[in-house]
Design an enzyme around this catalytic site. Structure first.
Site: not given
Ligand code: RIB
Ligand code: CA
Length: 312
Positions: A241
């Site tokens: 992500h």
């Molecule tokens: O849903 C993914 C996000 O939530 C990313 O930023 C991961 O690090 C968590 O914080």
């Protein structure tokens, strides 16, 4: 001309890769790293941020602690994904660099006031509590923000912490709505795009081949991080992500999206934290965000691997 950024983060293995990418990229000037409670409590996210700085050979950078809980809700964490330390995988040494005494929100406000108007980009990798507190305390600074680029939300892809909500937004939906209503230029990298960049075995081998501390740590971070999503989605590798926020700054041409209205559900328990993206423009709500859905995933990993390969 380097681009000035502040990284607001809740490390988190994917946050770690994003921070490494930023430090490895000379196009970016990391003015500071501000920790927020999210994946794990604040005491761990600030500690993890310092561990990552030292892994990158950047003990000279500044890490600040910010909000230890959302604006209005109780904190929800994600140890089931990130492990009890929030950075499970590699065994990183305790940091020797200090945590800054100044509160993260004060740092962001002071930096926006000091730096040239429109020159600072806020990169949000976790719940938006710190950013929202800046907006609440100093709304007059909004015109001085160049852009808020955040990882969060999901619409076509649904949610990951509930059927309709992505974790960062779900943890602090009120903060997210304040950001969406702020009038600042907002760019969103949601699950709709991050689910298209998977840490496949072949890609992990490319990190392994680096033969560096950062490469080895990246493999350990990703092998731990991906196991939850591999099991959930039955995929080869898991979505990566947060590094997409930094990659977007470096090579925006790898991404595709459109300006549209994004509004956050802040009251209905069933859909709390949902990012309602009016992609087809069926309402007359203001187009308040550049919402990204597409990415050249091969080019993303080429960039990420080439840059992290530059680190010690
Ligand atoms: O849903 C993914 C996000 O939530 C990313 O930023 C991961 O690090 C968590 O914080
Ligand atoms: Ca994160």
């Amino acid at each position: 001309m380097t681009r000035k950024i502040i990284i607001d983060t809740d490390p988190g293995q994917d946050d770690a890769l994003a921070i490494l990418l930023a430090f490895a990229s000379p196009e970016l000037d990391v003015l500071g790293i501000t920790a927020v409670a999210g994946n794990v409590p604040l005491a761990l996210t600030e500690l993890n941020a310092r561990k990552i700085c030292e892994l990158a050979g950047r003990a000279d950078s500044k890490v600040f602690a910010g909000a230890d809980r959302p604006l209005m809700r109780l904190l929800v964490t994600a140890e089931h994904v990130h492990g009890k330390t929030g950075l499970d995988g590699p065994d990183l040494p305790e940091p020797s660099m200090p945590l800054q005494k100044q509160h993260a929100v004060d740092f962001i406000i002071e930096t926006l006031r000091r730096e040239e108007a429109g020159s600072v980009t806020l990169c949000a990798l976790g719940p938006l509590t710190n950013i929202a507190q800046v907006l609440i305390r100093a709304p007059e600074l909004v015109p001085r923000i160049r852009e808020i680029v955040l990882m969060g939300g999901g619409f076509f892809e649904g949610g990951n912490i509930t059927p309709t909500a992505e974790f960062n937004i779900y943890v602090d939906p009120h903060a997210a709505q304040l950001v969406m209503q702020s009038g600042a230029p907002v760019t969103i990298l949601p699950l709709d795009v991050t689910h298209k960049v998977l840490t496949t075995a072949r890609r992990l081998d490319r990190f392994r081949a680096m033969g560096t501390k950062s490469g080895d740590a990246s493999v350990a971070l990703l092998e731990f991080f991906e196991r939850f999503d591999e099991e959930k989605y039955g995929s080869d590798g898991g979505p990566l992500h947060d590094p997409n926020v930094i990659a977007y700054l470096l090579r925006p041409e790898l991404y595709g999206g459109r300006l549209c209205n994004v509004t956050i559900e802040t009251s209905n328990e069933l859909t709390l934290g949902m990012t309602v993206a009016d992609w087809w423009g069926v309402t007359h709500r203001p187009k308040n965000a550049f919402y990204i859905r597409d990415v050249d995933d091969e080019a993303f990993f080429d960039l990420l691997i080439e840059r992290i390969g530059r680190l010690p």
